[in-house]
Design an enzyme around this catalytic site. Structure first.
Site, short mmCIF file in Angstrom:
data_model
loop_
_atom_site.label_atom_id
_atom_site.label_comp_id
_atom_site.label_asym_id
_atom_site.label_seq_id
_atom_site.Cartn_x
_atom_site.Cartn_y
_atom_site.Cartn_z
N GLN A 22 0.80 -1.22 0.00
CA GLN A 22 0.00 0.00 0.00
C GLN A 22 0.84 1.27 0.00
O GLN A 22 0.37 2.30 -0.50
CB GLN A 22 -0.92 0.03 1.24
N TYR A 49 5.81 -10.89 5.21
CA TYR A 49 5.16 -9.64 4.80
C TYR A 49 5.66 -9.20 3.42
O TYR A 49 6.85 -8.95 3.23
CB TYR A 49 5.39 -8.52 5.83
N TRP A 206 -1.03 -7.47 18.12
CA TRP A 206 -1.31 -7.14 16.72
C TRP A 206 -2.79 -6.82 16.49
O TRP A 206 -3.65 -7.24 17.24
CB TRP A 206 -0.80 -8.20 15.75
N SER A 207 -3.01 -6.01 15.43
CA SER A 207 -4.36 -5.58 15.03
C SER A 207 -5.21 -5.02 16.17
O SER A 207 -6.33 -5.49 16.42
CB SER A 207 -5.12 -6.72 14.33
N ALA A 210 -8.52 -4.24 14.83
CA ALA A 210 -9.19 -5.28 14.04
C ALA A 210 -9.13 -4.92 12.55
O ALA A 210 -10.16 -4.90 11.87
CB ALA A 210 -10.63 -5.49 14.52
N1 LIG Z 1 1.87 -11.89 14.51
C1 LIG Z 1 0.90 -11.88 13.65
O1 LIG Z 1 0.37 -12.93 13.26
C2 LIG Z 1 0.42 -10.56 13.10
C3 LIG Z 1 -0.75 -10.49 12.32
C4 LIG Z 1 -1.17 -9.25 11.87
C5 LIG Z 1 -0.44 -8.11 12.17
N2 LIG Z 1 0.71 -8.22 12.91
C6 LIG Z 1 1.51 -7.02 13.26
O2 LIG Z 1 0.68 -6.04 13.87
C7 LIG Z 1 0.76 -4.82 13.14
C8 LIG Z 1 -0.53 -4.06 13.26
O3 LIG Z 1 -1.59 -4.85 12.70
P1 LIG Z 1 -2.69 -4.17 11.79
O4 LIG Z 1 -2.06 -3.39 10.68
O5 LIG Z 1 -3.69 -5.21 11.46
O6 LIG Z 1 -3.28 -3.11 12.86
P2 LIG Z 1 -4.71 -2.39 12.96
O7 LIG Z 1 -4.47 -1.22 13.82
O8 LIG Z 1 -5.74 -3.35 13.41
O9 LIG Z 1 -5.08 -1.94 11.47
C9 LIG Z 1 -4.30 -0.97 10.83
C10 LIG Z 1 -5.01 -0.47 9.57
O10 LIG Z 1 -6.24 0.18 9.89
C11 LIG Z 1 -6.39 1.38 9.14
N3 LIG Z 1 -6.28 2.52 10.09
C12 LIG Z 1 -5.40 2.65 11.12
N4 LIG Z 1 -5.62 3.77 11.80
C13 LIG Z 1 -6.68 4.37 11.21
C14 LIG Z 1 -7.38 5.58 11.50
N5 LIG Z 1 -7.04 6.35 12.52
N6 LIG Z 1 -8.42 5.87 10.68
C15 LIG Z 1 -8.78 5.10 9.65
N7 LIG Z 1 -8.14 3.96 9.33
C16 LIG Z 1 -7.10 3.60 10.13
C17 LIG Z 1 -5.24 1.37 8.11
O11 LIG Z 1 -5.63 0.61 6.96
P3 LIG Z 1 -6.22 1.25 5.60
O12 LIG Z 1 -5.81 2.69 5.52
O13 LIG Z 1 -5.62 0.41 4.53
O14 LIG Z 1 -7.69 1.04 5.68
C18 LIG Z 1 -4.19 0.59 8.87
O15 LIG Z 1 -3.21 0.02 8.02
C19 LIG Z 1 1.16 -5.27 11.74
O16 LIG Z 1 1.75 -4.23 11.00
C20 LIG Z 1 2.15 -6.35 12.04
O17 LIG Z 1 3.40 -5.80 12.37
C21 LIG Z 1 1.13 -9.42 13.37
#
Ligand SMILES: NC(=O)c1ccc[n+]([C@@H]2O[C@H](COP(=O)([O-])OP(=O)(O)OC[C@H]3O[C@@H](n4cnc5c(N)ncnc54)[C@H](OP(=O)(O)O)[C@@H]3O)[C@@H](O)[C@H]2O)c1
Length: 324
Positions: A22, A49, A206-207, A210
Protein backbone atom coordinates in the site's frame (compact mmCIF):
# COMPACT_ATOMS: atom_id res chain seq x y z
CA UNK A 1 8.84 -6.46 28.27
CA UNK A 2 7.41 -9.14 30.55
CA UNK A 3 10.12 -10.44 32.88
CA UNK A 4 12.98 -9.20 30.68
CA UNK A 5 14.94 -5.99 31.18
CA UNK A 6 13.98 -4.67 27.75
CA UNK A 7 11.98 -1.42 27.54
CA UNK A 8 9.41 -1.28 24.72
CA UNK A 9 7.36 1.82 24.00
CA UNK A 10 3.68 1.15 24.77
CA UNK A 11 2.80 1.93 21.14
CA UNK A 12 4.88 0.49 18.31
CA UNK A 13 4.74 0.39 14.51
CA UNK A 14 4.30 -2.55 12.12
CA UNK A 15 4.36 -3.15 8.39
CA UNK A 16 1.93 -6.01 7.61
CA UNK A 17 -0.28 -5.29 4.53
CA UNK A 18 0.97 -1.70 4.32
CA UNK A 19 4.70 -1.74 3.43
CA UNK A 20 5.22 -2.38 -0.31
CA UNK A 21 1.57 -3.34 -0.94
CA UNK A 22 0.00 0.00 0.00
CA UNK A 23 2.80 2.46 0.70
CA UNK A 24 6.11 3.26 -0.98
CA UNK A 25 9.54 4.23 0.39
CA UNK A 26 8.70 7.90 0.89
CA UNK A 27 5.56 7.20 2.97
CA UNK A 28 7.12 4.41 5.03
CA UNK A 29 10.06 6.70 5.71
CA UNK A 30 7.72 9.50 6.79
CA UNK A 31 5.59 7.25 9.01
CA UNK A 32 8.60 5.66 10.70
CA UNK A 33 9.99 9.14 11.31
CA UNK A 34 6.74 10.32 12.93
CA UNK A 35 6.64 7.16 15.04
CA UNK A 36 10.23 7.50 16.24
CA UNK A 37 9.94 11.24 16.90
CA UNK A 38 6.90 10.52 19.09
CA UNK A 39 8.74 8.01 21.23
CA UNK A 40 8.00 4.73 19.45
CA UNK A 41 11.06 2.51 19.75
CA UNK A 42 9.80 -0.81 18.32
CA UNK A 43 9.31 -1.65 14.63
CA UNK A 44 7.70 -4.99 13.77
CA UNK A 45 8.26 -7.10 10.66
CA UNK A 46 8.18 -10.69 9.35
CA UNK A 47 9.68 -12.74 6.53
CA UNK A 48 6.23 -13.31 5.02
CA UNK A 49 5.16 -9.64 4.80
CA UNK A 50 5.01 -8.70 1.10
CA UNK A 51 7.23 -11.73 0.39
CA UNK A 52 10.29 -10.17 2.03
CA UNK A 53 9.75 -6.74 0.41
CA UNK A 54 8.42 -5.27 3.67
CA UNK A 55 11.70 -6.06 5.47
CA UNK A 56 13.68 -4.60 2.56
CA UNK A 57 11.61 -1.40 2.70
CA UNK A 58 12.05 -1.06 6.47
CA UNK A 59 15.76 -1.76 6.07
CA UNK A 60 16.12 1.04 3.51
CA UNK A 61 14.29 3.46 5.82
CA UNK A 62 16.43 2.50 8.83
CA UNK A 63 19.60 2.90 6.79
CA UNK A 64 18.54 6.35 5.60
CA UNK A 65 17.49 7.51 9.06
CA UNK A 66 20.88 6.72 10.63
CA UNK A 67 19.22 6.52 14.06
CA UNK A 68 21.50 5.14 16.76
CA UNK A 69 20.99 1.36 16.57
CA UNK A 70 20.89 1.23 20.40
CA UNK A 71 17.80 3.48 20.42
CA UNK A 72 15.35 1.19 18.62
CA UNK A 73 14.11 -2.40 18.53
CA UNK A 74 13.44 -4.41 15.36
CA UNK A 75 11.73 -7.75 15.05
CA UNK A 76 11.21 -10.42 12.48
CA UNK A 77 9.12 -13.58 12.49
CA UNK A 78 9.67 -16.93 10.82
CA UNK A 79 7.27 -19.73 9.91
CA UNK A 80 5.35 -18.92 6.74
CA UNK A 81 8.40 -18.49 4.47
CA UNK A 82 8.44 -15.70 1.91
CA UNK A 83 7.93 -17.53 -1.36
CA UNK A 84 4.17 -18.04 -0.99
CA UNK A 85 2.93 -20.95 -3.12
CA UNK A 86 6.52 -21.55 -4.33
CA UNK A 87 7.69 -22.47 -0.78
CA UNK A 88 9.47 -25.82 -0.82
CA UNK A 89 9.82 -28.11 2.23
CA UNK A 90 12.32 -26.53 4.67
CA UNK A 91 11.52 -23.03 3.39
CA UNK A 92 8.76 -22.72 6.00
CA UNK A 93 8.19 -23.91 9.57
CA UNK A 94 10.29 -23.92 12.71
CA UNK A 95 13.03 -26.45 11.92
CA UNK A 96 16.58 -25.41 12.85
CA UNK A 97 17.27 -25.08 9.13
CA UNK A 98 14.43 -22.69 8.45
CA UNK A 99 14.77 -20.64 11.65
CA UNK A 100 18.52 -20.13 11.03
CA UNK A 101 18.04 -19.31 7.36
CA UNK A 102 15.05 -17.04 8.01
CA UNK A 103 17.08 -15.14 10.60
CA UNK A 104 20.02 -14.70 8.21
CA UNK A 105 17.71 -13.55 5.42
CA UNK A 106 15.88 -11.10 7.68
CA UNK A 107 19.21 -9.58 8.77
CA UNK A 108 20.22 -9.12 5.13
CA UNK A 109 16.89 -7.61 4.08
CA UNK A 110 16.73 -5.29 7.09
CA UNK A 111 20.45 -4.42 6.72
CA UNK A 112 21.09 -4.86 10.44
CA UNK A 113 23.53 -7.02 12.44
CA UNK A 114 21.04 -8.50 14.91
CA UNK A 115 17.30 -8.77 15.54
CA UNK A 116 16.18 -7.55 18.94
CA UNK A 117 13.12 -9.81 18.85
CA UNK A 118 12.67 -13.00 16.82
CA UNK A 119 9.26 -14.69 16.81
CA UNK A 120 8.03 -18.14 15.86
CA UNK A 121 5.15 -16.75 13.77
CA UNK A 122 2.97 -19.83 14.49
CA UNK A 123 3.47 -23.16 16.31
CA UNK A 124 4.82 -26.03 14.18
CA UNK A 125 3.51 -29.46 15.12
CA UNK A 126 6.08 -31.11 12.85
CA UNK A 127 9.11 -29.90 14.85
CA UNK A 128 10.06 -31.08 18.36
CA UNK A 129 9.92 -28.18 20.78
CA UNK A 130 13.49 -29.05 21.93
CA UNK A 131 14.73 -28.20 18.41
CA UNK A 132 13.01 -24.81 18.48
CA UNK A 133 14.26 -23.92 21.97
CA UNK A 134 17.83 -25.01 21.14
CA UNK A 135 17.88 -23.12 17.83
CA UNK A 136 16.66 -19.90 19.44
CA UNK A 137 19.32 -20.25 22.14
CA UNK A 138 22.04 -20.85 19.56
CA UNK A 139 20.94 -17.69 17.72
CA UNK A 140 21.09 -15.79 21.02
CA UNK A 141 24.59 -17.19 21.72
CA UNK A 142 25.68 -16.13 18.24
CA UNK A 143 24.44 -12.60 18.92
CA UNK A 144 22.06 -12.72 15.96
CA UNK A 145 18.94 -12.30 18.11
CA UNK A 146 18.47 -10.89 21.61
CA UNK A 147 15.07 -12.25 22.71
CA UNK A 148 12.88 -14.98 21.24
CA UNK A 149 9.14 -15.39 21.41
CA UNK A 150 6.01 -16.85 19.91
CA UNK A 151 3.00 -15.61 18.00
CA UNK A 152 -0.47 -17.11 18.32
CA UNK A 153 0.74 -20.10 20.31
CA UNK A 154 -1.62 -21.73 22.79
CA UNK A 155 -0.87 -21.38 26.51
CA UNK A 156 -0.02 -25.10 26.59
CA UNK A 157 2.51 -24.71 23.75
CA UNK A 158 4.17 -21.72 25.43
CA UNK A 159 4.41 -23.57 28.75
CA UNK A 160 5.85 -26.63 27.01
CA UNK A 161 8.62 -24.40 25.61
CA UNK A 162 9.25 -23.12 29.14
CA UNK A 163 9.31 -26.66 30.57
CA UNK A 164 11.89 -27.77 28.00
CA UNK A 165 13.96 -24.61 28.40
CA UNK A 166 14.06 -25.03 32.18
CA UNK A 167 15.01 -28.70 31.85
CA UNK A 168 17.84 -27.89 29.42
CA UNK A 169 18.89 -24.76 31.33
CA UNK A 170 18.18 -22.66 28.26
CA UNK A 171 16.37 -19.36 27.75
CA UNK A 172 12.62 -19.73 27.25
CA UNK A 173 10.28 -17.53 25.20
CA UNK A 174 10.15 -13.96 26.54
CA UNK A 175 7.22 -12.58 24.60
CA UNK A 176 4.16 -13.57 22.60
CA UNK A 177 2.48 -11.66 19.77
CA UNK A 178 -1.27 -12.26 19.99
CA UNK A 179 -4.14 -10.44 18.41
CA UNK A 180 -5.93 -8.36 21.02
CA UNK A 181 -8.70 -5.85 20.50
CA UNK A 182 -12.22 -5.10 21.70
CA UNK A 183 -13.60 -7.92 19.54
CA UNK A 184 -10.89 -10.55 20.19
CA UNK A 185 -10.11 -11.02 23.89
CA UNK A 186 -10.01 -14.73 24.76
CA UNK A 187 -6.23 -15.36 24.70
CA UNK A 188 -5.13 -12.21 26.56
CA UNK A 189 -7.89 -12.17 29.16
CA UNK A 190 -8.44 -15.89 29.74
CA UNK A 191 -6.01 -18.36 28.17
CA UNK A 192 -2.73 -16.61 29.08
CA UNK A 193 -3.71 -15.35 32.54
CA UNK A 194 -1.75 -18.08 34.39
CA UNK A 195 1.34 -17.46 32.23
CA UNK A 196 1.36 -13.78 33.22
CA UNK A 197 1.00 -14.85 36.85
CA UNK A 198 3.71 -17.54 36.84
CA UNK A 199 6.63 -17.44 34.34
CA UNK A 200 5.69 -13.97 33.06
CA UNK A 201 5.43 -12.91 29.41
CA UNK A 202 5.72 -9.70 27.42
CA UNK A 203 3.07 -9.13 24.73
CA UNK A 204 3.38 -7.25 21.44
CA UNK A 205 -0.24 -6.92 20.36
CA UNK A 206 -1.31 -7.14 16.72
CA UNK A 207 -4.36 -5.58 15.03
CA UNK A 208 -5.50 -3.40 17.94
CA UNK A 209 -8.06 -1.93 15.50
CA UNK A 210 -9.19 -5.28 14.04
CA UNK A 211 -7.66 -4.28 10.70
CA UNK A 212 -9.49 -0.94 10.78
CA UNK A 213 -12.97 -2.16 11.73
CA UNK A 214 -12.65 -0.43 15.11
CA UNK A 215 -12.09 2.96 13.45
CA UNK A 216 -15.74 2.96 12.40
CA UNK A 217 -14.68 3.44 8.74
CA UNK A 218 -16.63 0.32 7.71
CA UNK A 219 -19.82 1.26 9.59
CA UNK A 220 -21.61 2.10 6.34
CA UNK A 221 -19.76 0.05 3.72
CA UNK A 222 -16.21 -0.41 2.42
CA UNK A 223 -14.47 2.88 1.55
CA UNK A 224 -12.31 2.95 -1.57
CA UNK A 225 -8.61 2.55 -0.88
CA UNK A 226 -9.14 0.92 2.53
CA UNK A 227 -7.68 -2.46 3.58
CA UNK A 228 -10.97 -4.29 3.05
CA UNK A 229 -11.13 -2.97 -0.52
CA UNK A 230 -7.75 -4.53 -1.39
CA UNK A 231 -7.60 -7.45 -3.79
CA UNK A 232 -6.85 -10.78 -2.10
CA UNK A 233 -8.19 -9.80 1.32
CA UNK A 234 -11.68 -11.32 0.99
CA UNK A 235 -10.81 -13.70 3.83
CA UNK A 236 -10.27 -10.73 6.13
CA UNK A 237 -13.49 -9.04 5.01
CA UNK A 238 -15.41 -12.27 5.65
CA UNK A 239 -13.86 -12.51 9.08
CA UNK A 240 -14.70 -8.97 10.20
CA UNK A 241 -17.57 -7.53 8.16
CA UNK A 242 -20.40 -9.22 10.01
CA UNK A 243 -23.53 -7.40 11.05
CA UNK A 244 -23.24 -8.27 14.77
CA UNK A 245 -19.67 -6.92 14.87
CA UNK A 246 -20.59 -3.79 12.90
CA UNK A 247 -23.49 -3.13 15.26
CA UNK A 248 -21.11 -3.22 18.23
CA UNK A 249 -18.69 -0.85 16.50
CA UNK A 250 -21.56 1.55 15.64
CA UNK A 251 -22.61 1.67 19.29
CA UNK A 252 -18.99 2.08 20.36
CA UNK A 253 -18.55 4.91 17.86
CA UNK A 254 -21.47 6.78 19.47
CA UNK A 255 -20.02 6.17 22.94
CA UNK A 256 -16.57 7.43 21.86
CA UNK A 257 -18.29 10.56 20.55
CA UNK A 258 -19.75 11.19 24.01
CA UNK A 259 -16.23 10.89 25.46
CA UNK A 260 -15.02 13.37 22.85
CA UNK A 261 -12.62 11.00 21.08
CA UNK A 262 -12.55 9.08 17.79
CA UNK A 263 -13.46 5.41 18.29
CA UNK A 264 -10.08 4.37 16.82
CA UNK A 265 -8.19 6.23 19.53
CA UNK A 266 -10.52 4.84 22.19
CA UNK A 267 -10.00 1.27 20.92
CA UNK A 268 -6.20 1.59 21.03
CA UNK A 269 -6.30 3.18 24.49
CA UNK A 270 -8.51 0.29 25.64
CA UNK A 271 -5.93 -2.23 24.37
CA UNK A 272 -2.99 -0.66 26.19
CA UNK A 273 -5.05 -0.20 29.37
CA UNK A 274 -4.61 -3.94 30.00
CA UNK A 275 -1.55 -4.18 32.29
CA UNK A 276 -0.49 -7.43 30.57
CA UNK A 277 0.00 -5.57 27.28
CA UNK A 278 3.61 -4.52 26.72
CA UNK A 279 3.01 -2.73 23.43
CA UNK A 280 0.26 -2.38 20.83
CA UNK A 281 1.61 -2.44 17.28
CA UNK A 282 -0.01 0.27 15.17
CA UNK A 283 -0.52 -0.05 11.43
CA UNK A 284 -1.11 3.00 9.22
CA UNK A 285 -1.20 3.92 5.57
CA UNK A 286 -1.44 7.67 6.15
CA UNK A 287 0.20 10.26 8.36
CA UNK A 288 -3.20 11.42 9.69
CA UNK A 289 -4.03 7.88 10.87
CA UNK A 290 -0.79 7.53 12.79
CA UNK A 291 -1.09 10.98 14.36
CA UNK A 292 -4.67 10.20 15.43
CA UNK A 293 -3.70 6.79 16.83
CA UNK A 294 -0.81 8.20 18.87
CA UNK A 295 -3.40 10.27 20.77
CA UNK A 296 -4.45 7.01 22.47
CA UNK A 297 -2.01 7.95 25.20
CA UNK A 298 -4.05 11.07 25.94
CA UNK A 299 -7.32 9.10 26.02
CA UNK A 300 -5.93 6.47 28.41
CA UNK A 301 -6.67 8.49 31.61
CA UNK A 302 -10.34 8.70 30.53
CA UNK A 303 -10.67 4.93 30.86
CA UNK A 304 -11.88 4.82 34.45
CA UNK A 305 -13.34 1.57 35.86
CA UNK A 306 -16.81 2.98 35.16
CA UNK A 307 -15.99 3.78 31.51
CA UNK A 308 -14.37 0.34 31.03
CA UNK A 309 -17.52 -1.29 32.38
CA UNK A 310 -19.71 0.70 30.00
CA UNK A 311 -17.46 -0.41 27.11
CA UNK A 312 -17.79 -4.05 28.24
CA UNK A 313 -21.57 -3.70 28.27
CA UNK A 314 -21.56 -2.21 24.76
CA UNK A 315 -19.32 -4.80 23.11
CA UNK A 316 -20.33 -7.85 25.20
CA UNK A 317 -17.05 -9.63 24.40
CA UNK A 318 -15.50 -10.01 27.85
CA UNK A 319 -14.56 -13.70 28.28
CA UNK A 320 -16.26 -15.49 31.15
CA UNK A 321 -13.78 -16.75 33.75
CA UNK A 322 -14.39 -19.68 36.09
CA UNK A 323 -15.91 -18.53 39.39
CA UNK A 324 -13.60 -20.60 41.61
N1 LIG B 1 1.87 -11.89 14.51
C1 LIG B 1 0.90 -11.88 13.65
O1 LIG B 1 0.37 -12.93 13.26
C2 LIG B 1 0.42 -10.56 13.10
C3 LIG B 1 -0.75 -10.49 12.32
C4 LIG B 1 -1.17 -9.25 11.87
C5 LIG B 1 -0.44 -8.11 12.17
N2 LIG B 1 0.71 -8.22 12.91
C6 LIG B 1 1.51 -7.02 13.26
O2 LIG B 1 0.68 -6.04 13.87
C7 LIG B 1 0.76 -4.82 13.14
C8 LIG B 1 -0.53 -4.06 13.26
O3 LIG B 1 -1.59 -4.85 12.70
P1 LIG B 1 -2.69 -4.17 11.79
O4 LIG B 1 -2.06 -3.39 10.68
O5 LIG B 1 -3.69 -5.21 11.46
O6 LIG B 1 -3.28 -3.11 12.86
P2 LIG B 1 -4.71 -2.39 12.96
O7 LIG B 1 -4.47 -1.22 13.82
O8 LIG B 1 -5.74 -3.35 13.41
O9 LIG B 1 -5.08 -1.94 11.47
C9 LIG B 1 -4.30 -0.97 10.83
C10 LIG B 1 -5.01 -0.47 9.57
O10 LIG B 1 -6.24 0.18 9.89
C11 LIG B 1 -6.39 1.38 9.14
N3 LIG B 1 -6.28 2.52 10.09
C12 LIG B 1 -5.40 2.65 11.12
N4 LIG B 1 -5.62 3.77 11.80
C13 LIG B 1 -6.68 4.37 11.21
C14 LIG B 1 -7.38 5.58 11.50
N5 LIG B 1 -7.04 6.35 12.52
N6 LIG B 1 -8.42 5.87 10.68
C15 LIG B 1 -8.78 5.10 9.65
N7 LIG B 1 -8.14 3.96 9.33
C16 LIG B 1 -7.10 3.60 10.13
C17 LIG B 1 -5.24 1.37 8.11
O11 LIG B 1 -5.63 0.61 6.96
P3 LIG B 1 -6.22 1.25 5.60
O12 LIG B 1 -5.81 2.69 5.52
O13 LIG B 1 -5.62 0.41 4.53
O14 LIG B 1 -7.69 1.04 5.68
C18 LIG B 1 -4.19 0.59 8.87
O15 LIG B 1 -3.21 0.02 8.02
C19 LIG B 1 1.16 -5.27 11.74
O16 LIG B 1 1.75 -4.23 11.00
C20 LIG B 1 2.15 -6.35 12.04
O17 LIG B 1 3.40 -5.80 12.37
C21 LIG B 1 1.13 -9.42 13.37
Amino acid sequence: MGKTGLQLSVLSFGSWVTFHKQIDDSISDELMGIAYDNGINFFDNAEVYAAGESEKMMGRALKKKSWDRTSYIVSSKAFFGWRGKQNKPNQTGLSRKHLMEACHEALQRLQIDYLDLFFCHRPDKAVPIEEVVWTMNILIQQGKILYWGTSEWSAAEIMEAHRVAAQLKLIGPAMEQPQYNLLEREKMEKEYVDIFRTVGMGTTIWSPLASGLLTGKYNNGIPEGSRFALEGFDWLVQRWLQEDKLERVRKLTAFAGELGTPVSTLAIAWTIANPNVTTAILGATKKEQLVENLKALEVLPKLTPDVLQQIDEIVGTKPALPEY
